[in-house]
Scaffold this motif. Structure first.
Motif, PDB file in Angstrom:
ATOM      1  N   VAL A 179       0.827  -1.196   0.000  1.00 35.95           N
ATOM      2  CA  VAL A 179       0.000   0.000   0.000  1.00 35.95           C
ATOM      3  C   VAL A 179       0.866   1.252   0.000  1.00 35.95           C
ATOM      4  N   VAL A 180       0.577   2.143  -0.947  1.00 37.59           N
ATOM      5  CA  VAL A 180       1.260   3.435  -1.030  1.00 37.59           C
ATOM      6  C   VAL A 180       0.182   4.497  -1.260  1.00 37.59           C
ATOM      7  N   ILE A 186       0.474  -4.747  -6.613  1.00 39.18           N
ATOM      8  CA  ILE A 186       0.812  -6.164  -6.536  1.00 39.18           C
ATOM      9  C   ILE A 186       2.282  -6.296  -6.934  1.00 39.18           C
ATOM     10  N   PRO A 187       3.138  -6.817  -6.053  1.00 35.81           N
ATOM     11  CA  PRO A 187       4.593  -6.738  -6.257  1.00 35.81           C
ATOM     12  C   PRO A 187       5.196  -7.776  -7.192  1.00 35.81           C
ATOM     13  N   PHE A 188       4.391  -8.416  -8.005  1.00 36.70           N
ATOM     14  CA  PHE A 188       4.938  -9.358  -8.982  1.00 36.70           C
ATOM     15  C   PHE A 188       4.084  -9.302 -10.244  1.00 36.70           C
ATOM     16  N   LYS A 189       4.680  -9.743 -11.345  1.00 38.16           N
ATOM     17  CA  LYS A 189       4.005  -9.649 -12.631  1.00 38.16           C
ATOM     18  C   LYS A 189       2.886 -10.678 -12.748  1.00 38.16           C
ATOM     19  N   LEU A 190       1.795 -10.263 -13.395  1.00 34.59           N
ATOM     20  CA  LEU A 190       0.678 -11.152 -13.692  1.00 34.59           C
ATOM     21  C   LEU A 190       0.376 -11.041 -15.183  1.00 34.59           C
ATOM     22  N   THR A 191       0.513 -12.126 -15.898  1.00 30.36           N
ATOM     23  CA  THR A 191       0.211 -12.109 -17.322  1.00 30.36           C
ATOM     24  C   THR A 191      -1.295 -12.251 -17.530  1.00 30.36           C
ATOM     25  N   HIS A 192      -1.756 -11.901 -18.725  1.00 35.16           N
ATOM     26  CA  HIS A 192      -3.175 -12.039 -19.029  1.00 35.16           C
ATOM     27  C   HIS A 192      -3.581 -13.513 -19.071  1.00 35.16           C
TER      28      HIS A 192
END
Length: 230
Positions: A179-180, A186-192
């Protein structure tokens, strides 16, 4: 002195019983029962990218994530790998052992440097035979967990795909996000492709739903890193 979890991650088990108490599966355990668990605990340090266990491997250990992050995935009959879930500090891996499975139905891989505290199935079963109340408390915790997951499944019944997608992203951000201000990243990549499986939709539909959420200012996405407005 650091937190109890930091002590455990650093190799010290002083106070681990209190740390175990914070894990959902042991929330109903007494102090004496938690101390008994400590006697059979197995600590592991897992490097980023390393498998914790693989799909089809012998299921003989339960893992508690003490620090780091782990991705669960499964290879389909067509040979493609699909992402199922993400686990972090306080989460459990291999809980299917309690249903009597012989092999792990999914693979678990560390996304970053990770420390786990595990329990060998045979040792755990021996402990339950010596103290049946431990088994009853596990059943109670598992029942509560199933109720929680049922609520998550119900959220997938939203009419709008964009709303369904946002519900899934919101759940991931609550468990893993940073939270900022008025945003949660979300601190990691999520592909479609991963999102399509998590939501239960086609990849093309996910792309359109993402565009809707971005246009409404509910999320932003850069290099597959998603940030939600809260």
């Amino acid at each position: 002195m650091g937190s109890i979890c930091d002590q455990c991650a650093a190799g010290s088990f002083v106070g681990t019983s209190k740390c175990l108490k914070d894990l959902w599966i042991f929330e109903h355990f007494s102090e004496s029962q938690l101390k008994e668990l400590q006697t059979i605990g197995i600590r592991r340090e897992i490097s980023a990218g390393q498998l914790v266990f693989s799909q089809g491997g012998k299921a003989d250990e339960l893992f508690l994530v003490k620090s780091g992050r782990i991705k669960l995935s499964k290879v389909s009959e067509e040979g493609s790998e699909v992402t199922l879930d993400f686990r972090k500090h306080g989460d459990i891996l291999g809980e299917d052992l309690f249903s009597g499975i012989d092999i792990y139905p999914v693979s678990a891989r560390a996304m970053e440097e990770t420390v786990t505290c595990g329990f060998n199935l045979n040792n755990f079963q021996s402990l339950v035979l010596q103290n049946p109340e431990i088994g009853l408390n596990v059943i109670k915790s598992m029942s509560n967990r199933i109720s929680s997951l049922s609520g998550r499944i119900e959220s997938l019944a939203e009419v709008s795909l964009a709303d369904r997608l946002y519900s899934v992203l919101s759940g991931i951000s609550k468990e893993h996000g940073c939270v900022v201000g008025d945003s949660c990243r979300i601190p990691f990549k999520l592909t479609h492709d991963e999102l399509a499986f998590l939501v239960g939709a086609h990849r093309v539909s996910i792309t359109k739903a993402m565009q809707v959420l971005v246009s409404k200012g509910r999320i932003s996405s850069k290099n597959k890193i998603i940030t939600l407005k809260i």
